[in-house]
Write a protein that holds these residues in place. Sequence first.
Motif, short mmCIF file in Angstrom:
data_model
loop_
_atom_site.label_atom_id
_atom_site.label_comp_id
_atom_site.label_asym_id
_atom_site.label_seq_id
_atom_site.Cartn_x
_atom_site.Cartn_y
_atom_site.Cartn_z
N UNK A 152 0.79 -1.23 0.00
CA UNK A 152 0.00 0.00 0.00
C UNK A 152 0.82 1.29 0.00
N UNK A 153 2.11 1.20 0.33
CA UNK A 153 2.91 2.43 0.38
C UNK A 153 4.33 2.16 -0.09
N UNK A 154 4.84 3.09 -0.89
CA UNK A 154 6.23 3.05 -1.36
C UNK A 154 6.81 4.42 -1.07
N UNK A 155 7.94 4.46 -0.36
CA UNK A 155 8.60 5.73 -0.08
C UNK A 155 10.04 5.64 -0.57
N UNK A 156 10.26 6.10 -1.81
CA UNK A 156 11.60 6.04 -2.38
C UNK A 156 12.57 6.94 -1.62
N UNK A 157 12.09 8.10 -1.15
CA UNK A 157 12.96 9.04 -0.44
C UNK A 157 13.49 8.45 0.86
N UNK A 158 12.63 7.74 1.60
CA UNK A 158 13.06 7.14 2.87
C UNK A 158 13.55 5.71 2.69
N UNK A 159 13.38 5.14 1.50
CA UNK A 159 13.96 3.83 1.19
C UNK A 159 13.22 2.63 1.74
N UNK A 160 11.88 2.66 1.71
CA UNK A 160 11.15 1.49 2.20
C UNK A 160 9.82 1.33 1.46
N UNK A 161 9.28 0.12 1.58
CA UNK A 161 7.90 -0.15 1.16
C UNK A 161 7.19 -0.75 2.35
N UNK A 162 5.88 -0.54 2.42
CA UNK A 162 5.06 -1.19 3.44
C UNK A 162 4.33 -2.35 2.79
N UNK A 163 4.29 -3.46 3.48
CA UNK A 163 3.65 -4.67 2.98
C UNK A 163 2.51 -5.04 3.92
N UNK A 164 1.34 -5.26 3.34
CA UNK A 164 0.19 -5.74 4.11
C UNK A 164 0.29 -7.26 4.10
N UNK A 165 0.66 -7.89 5.24
CA UNK A 165 0.94 -9.34 5.26
C UNK A 165 -0.19 -10.22 4.75
N UNK A 166 -1.44 -9.90 5.07
CA UNK A 166 -2.55 -10.75 4.64
C UNK A 166 -2.68 -10.69 3.12
N UNK A 167 -2.69 -9.49 2.55
CA UNK A 167 -2.83 -9.33 1.10
C UNK A 167 -1.62 -9.90 0.35
N UNK A 168 -0.45 -9.89 0.98
CA UNK A 168 0.76 -10.40 0.34
C UNK A 168 0.93 -11.90 0.53
N UNK A 169 0.04 -12.53 1.31
CA UNK A 169 0.15 -13.96 1.55
C UNK A 169 1.25 -14.32 2.53
N UNK A 170 1.61 -13.39 3.41
CA UNK A 170 2.71 -13.60 4.35
C UNK A 170 2.27 -13.70 5.80
#
Length: 186
Positions: A152-170
Amino acid sequence: MADSAPTNPVLLATIGGAHGIRGEVRVRSFTEDPEEIGAYGPLFDGKGRRFTVKSARAQKNVVVVRFAEVGDRNAAEALNGTELFVDRSVLPAEGEDEFYLSDLVGLVARTTGGAVIGEIVAFHDFGAGDILEIAPEGGASTMIPFTKEAVPEIDLDLGFILVEPVAAGLEGAVEVREGDGEGEDA
């Protein structure tokens, strides 16, 4: 346009099988308009070999390409699986909220709950959409779908992505990794 092997390579296409007897190949293009694969100048493989697009035409879900450097079916068959790159400098600048998938490599992936999953090491497309490969420190890599629901979120400036574990199958896998580090200093 760059006329030598890229110093900042961006994957533009992957060569598939030969097409016909005159050296044409089926190419999976990652450009916005697949037939414009030659618009950025010559392409280069990982060994620095140059490929100049003479013609490209869409056919089903691939582009049939004739390269100046490939003259017959035998040479075309030898290229199956070859990845083709251009230098980042020849690509158009990204617009607001746009990025190239290669920009994601090296970013830290963490859950929406804050737990670090690992670092993005590659992206893949096996035919059903883009997949991010995330490698945790000292473990086997994990692949997740690259969708708005899973990321749901990508922050190139801060160098991270957020992953929603349920939607990602994790859901279960991430909880185990979160628990592995308990009690250790960060």
